[in-house]
Design a protein around this motif. Sequence first.
Motif, PDB file in Angstrom:
ATOM      1  N   GLN A  80      -9.237 -66.673  -1.994  1.00 21.32           N
ATOM      2  CA  GLN A  80      -7.794 -66.635  -1.743  1.00 21.32           C
ATOM      3  C   GLN A  80      -7.236 -65.210  -1.760  1.00 21.32           C
ATOM      4  O   GLN A  80      -6.279 -64.906  -2.475  1.00 21.32           O
ATOM      5  N   PRO A  81      -7.816 -64.307  -0.989  1.00 14.56           N
ATOM      6  CA  PRO A  81      -7.294 -62.929  -0.951  1.00 14.56           C
ATOM      7  C   PRO A  81      -5.903 -62.900  -0.333  1.00 14.56           C
ATOM      8  O   PRO A  81      -5.600 -63.645   0.598  1.00 14.56           O
ATOM      9  N   GLN A  82      -5.038 -62.001  -0.830  1.00 17.10           N
ATOM     10  CA  GLN A  82      -3.633 -61.996  -0.416  1.00 17.10           C
ATOM     11  C   GLN A  82      -3.157 -60.686   0.205  1.00 17.10           C
ATOM     12  O   GLN A  82      -2.096 -60.665   0.821  1.00 17.10           O
ATOM     13  N   ASP A  83      -3.898 -59.608   0.050  1.00 18.16           N
ATOM     14  CA  ASP A  83      -3.421 -58.353   0.626  1.00 18.16           C
ATOM     15  C   ASP A  83      -4.596 -57.494   1.073  1.00 18.16           C
ATOM     16  O   ASP A  83      -5.735 -57.671   0.613  1.00 18.16           O
ATOM     17  N   LEU A  84      -4.234 -56.548   1.977  1.00 15.33           N
ATOM     18  CA  LEU A  84      -5.243 -55.729   2.638  1.00 15.33           C
ATOM     19  C   LEU A  84      -4.660 -54.345   2.861  1.00 15.33           C
ATOM     20  O   LEU A  84      -3.491 -54.210   3.232  1.00 15.33           O
ATOM     21  N   PHE A  85      -5.465 -53.304   2.633  1.00 11.76           N
ATOM     22  CA  PHE A  85      -5.021 -51.939   2.903  1.00 11.76           C
ATOM     23  C   PHE A  85      -6.209 -51.107   3.357  1.00 11.76           C
ATOM     24  O   PHE A  85      -7.327 -51.302   2.889  1.00 11.76           O
ATOM     25  N   ILE A  86      -5.935 -50.160   4.295  1.00 12.82           N
ATOM     26  CA  ILE A  86      -6.975 -49.274   4.806  1.00 12.82           C
ATOM     27  C   ILE A  86      -6.522 -47.843   4.589  1.00 12.82           C
ATOM     28  O   ILE A  86      -5.429 -47.453   5.039  1.00 12.82           O
ATOM     29  N   ASP A  87      -7.320 -47.048   3.893  1.00 11.87           N
ATOM     30  CA  ASP A  87      -6.922 -45.684   3.552  1.00 11.87           C
ATOM     31  C   ASP A  87      -7.266 -44.711   4.673  1.00 11.87           C
ATOM     32  O   ASP A  87      -7.721 -45.107   5.758  1.00 11.87           O
ATOM     33  N   ASN A  88      -7.072 -43.414   4.409  1.00 11.89           N
ATOM     34  CA  ASN A  88      -7.304 -42.397   5.430  1.00 11.89           C
ATOM     35  C   ASN A  88      -8.771 -42.256   5.802  1.00 11.89           C
ATOM     36  O   ASN A  88      -9.094 -41.684   6.849  1.00 11.89           O
ATOM     37  N   ASN A  89      -9.671 -42.740   4.957  1.00 15.79           N
ATOM     38  CA  ASN A  89     -11.110 -42.711   5.252  1.00 15.79           C
ATOM     39  C   ASN A  89     -11.590 -43.995   5.918  1.00 15.79           C
ATOM     40  O   ASN A  89     -12.793 -44.199   6.064  1.00 15.79           O
ATOM     41  N   ASN A  90     -10.615 -44.853   6.278  1.00 13.01           N
ATOM     42  CA  ASN A  90     -10.910 -46.153   6.890  1.00 13.01           C
ATOM     43  C   ASN A  90     -11.664 -47.080   5.946  1.00 13.01           C
ATOM     44  O   ASN A  90     -12.359 -48.004   6.397  1.00 13.01           O
ATOM     45  N   HIS A  91     -11.545 -46.838   4.648  1.00  8.70           N
ATOM     46  CA  HIS A  91     -12.096 -47.771   3.671  1.00  8.70           C
ATOM     47  C   HIS A  91     -11.127 -48.944   3.513  1.00  8.70           C
ATOM     48  O   HIS A  91      -9.909 -48.770   3.539  1.00  8.70           O
ATOM     49  N   ILE A  92     -11.682 -50.118   3.327  1.00  7.42           N
ATOM     50  CA  ILE A  92     -10.906 -51.353   3.296  1.00  7.42           C
ATOM     51  C   ILE A  92     -10.744 -51.803   1.837  1.00  7.42           C
ATOM     52  O   ILE A  92     -11.742 -51.977   1.121  1.00  7.42           O
ATOM     53  N   TYR A  93      -9.499 -51.994   1.427  1.00  2.00           N
ATOM     54  CA  TYR A  93      -9.199 -52.488   0.085  1.00  2.00           C
ATOM     55  C   TYR A  93      -8.610 -53.889   0.208  1.00  2.00           C
ATOM     56  O   TYR A  93      -7.672 -54.116   0.975  1.00  2.00           O
ATOM     57  N   ILE A  94      -9.147 -54.823  -0.569  1.00  4.82           N
ATOM     58  CA  ILE A  94      -8.718 -56.220  -0.513  1.00  4.82           C
ATOM     59  C   ILE A  94      -8.270 -56.662  -1.898  1.00  4.82           C
ATOM     60  O   ILE A  94      -9.009 -56.496  -2.879  1.00  4.82           O
ATOM     61  N   ALA A  95      -7.066 -57.221  -1.961  1.00  6.81           N
ATOM     62  CA  ALA A  95      -6.604 -57.831  -3.214  1.00  6.81           C
ATOM     63  C   ALA A  95      -7.189 -59.235  -3.279  1.00  6.81           C
ATOM     64  O   ALA A  95      -6.649 -60.178  -2.700  1.00  6.81           O
TER      65      ALA A  95
END
Length: 718
Positions: A80-95
């Motif tokens: 049940q992931p709810q959020d997503l972010f991609i930083d300047n290095n194109n790394h993917i962060y998932i809540a």
Amino acid sequence: MHRRHLLRLASLVLLTSIAAALAYPHVAWGDVPYQTYYRDNYDQQYQIQTAYKPAAALGRELFLEDPKKPGVLKHSPLNQPQDLFIDNNNHIYIADTGNNRIVQLDEQGSLIRLLTLEDNPLNRPQGIYVHDNGDIYIADTGNHRILRLNQAGELIKEIVRPQSKLIPSSFKFDPVKVVVDKRGFLYIATLGGYQGLLQLDPQGAFQGFFGANKTSASFIDSVKRLLYSREMYEREISKLPGSITSVDKSKEGFIYTVTKEVNKGQLKKLNIAGLDQLTGKGEFADSMSDGRFGESIRERRSASAGSAQLNDLTVDRDSNMTVIDSRLNVVSQYDGNGNLLFYWGGAAGDTTTKLGLVRIPSAIASDSANQLYILDSENNVVQKYVLSEFGKLVHQANGLTQDGRYEESEPYWKEVYRQNAYYVPAVLGLAKAAYQKGEYKKAQKLFRDAGWAQGYSDSYWQNRLLWFQNKFGLFMNVMILLFVLAFLIRFILRRLNVQIIQKRKASPSHTPTKLRGQLGHALYIVKHPLDGFYGIRHEGRGGLLSATILLLLALAAYGFIRSRTSFIFNPSVIVDVGILNALLQFGIFWIGFVTANYLTSSLSQGEGRFRDVYTASAYAMTPFIWVGVPLTILSGVMTLNEQSIYYFLHYGLYGWAALLLFWQVQGVQNFSVGEAVKNLLLTILTMFVIAILLFIVFSLTNELVRFIYSIYQEVAIR
């Protein structure tokens, strides 16, 4: 031998390509499992080329070392992931909300690390943001706090509910999304936070509420506020503005928000003062929509809260805004001014693995290459989408257009137009390029094809100016010649003592007939409306035949107005050229008024007969002839610079007709002003009652016909 060698080489290349496609299915683009659409300013939806193609499904294969079995990897999928972010290095962060952790993946989707904060565990985190300096901000919803970590994942600061007298005691600090600007100020979206985004400084001190939505009030609410006492109105269920669902930030520093439970302003672009920069922007600022599939932003603003449900958004490096609709399962993309570029998506059905289809979109993000990533909270996967060649062309062309480099964008728009001549942004881009080059006739045609009245008006103004400059000498010569001829004719007639007018008046052949006199009475009403209507009833100055002729002329004039008004003032004339509905509306309204007015006047002891009401009401429609027809013709040579003149005459036309109806009630029924006002109010009420009764009769008749037909079918079958 050489030919055989070439055949072997070709076979080897073919087999290698097939093997690569099998090994990497995400780069083998075939038919995408969804269609891409565009909706123009006339609410016409049509399919266009695919703008984004599915490229990969990331985050499904997460394996961790089993603590019970060292050296053995254990599958640890998202939950049940709810959020997503991609930083300047194109790394993917998932809540990863269900697993109480933050998952960090590299650009290819391989696991880098997990952030769990074992000493200070997370509790259903729903928001993640990574600052340009590498600091990680987590909206730890279950623990009612915001956590700030450094690049190594070490806790720097814990931000809890700020203490301030300006924060209501009922406010609950349940953060779900967070962004941070260049100053380090936090903008936090909270559950049920109808006051707006919570703005905090880097130390967590309260700075204010930011970008709150407005409360929507219906006409019924306004009536209640007017009629109810304060105690009665306070007992009504309080109406609160919708709470912001998600927030994002662009490189220019604008704050973007989406909200579900509002009628207007579901998507906003806020400056540092909290003012929406999308209001009135874009080529089609007056367009509205129903929230079905990726409409223009102005359309989203008027969508009902029960239709579109915008859940999240992302702003790419070119300031294009992409939003996801969790209810309709649609992805819509707009440029920085709120103009629709394209939209795609639809129901995913029961699929759980098909590339490109999302069951429940919970978050969206974009990387440095403007590739999109959509988080599917039900299938626990991140779908990656890359721009197609068509999408790249549109982005290149539109980016140049948004920067005002219209001529540079022209080659790109020409290629887009070659691929799809119905794609309105391409037509609009070519029109702007033609206007900048001074090709105003071409620009005028293209702006009309695109449906942008402002651009068409500006181009026409330039063409009109050039025509006037070229024809000014001829125009002045004609005016001087006409003046001289008029003077000479007047001089000659005086010298010869020719009295043509007197002879015509004395000639019996020019004695006006009764019909001509009755028709001419319409001109008398223009100057003396009250006496004119009184004359219809008591002096027989109007007849049924003359009234019918004037009514038909007014009806024809109304149809002419609706179908021939310039595109500048009536853009819908391009797609809605039929006038049958307009004529029916006019006729039904007029007949309803005559009937209702006669009935109410009879009960109020009015002196007018039905034929008098019929005749006078027909004469009252003559402003459509005297003003409507000339104004419609004149609109063809007017621009938006003269719109104040046009709309003054346009609305004055309807106001004049309404006043004539009022005066006809006075004159025909011999009422005072107060009696006429009362009579008109009762007439309007009677018209509503008649409309409701007719609706009920038609509905019951329809049901009766169906009932009889069903009985007939049963008898016929037996």
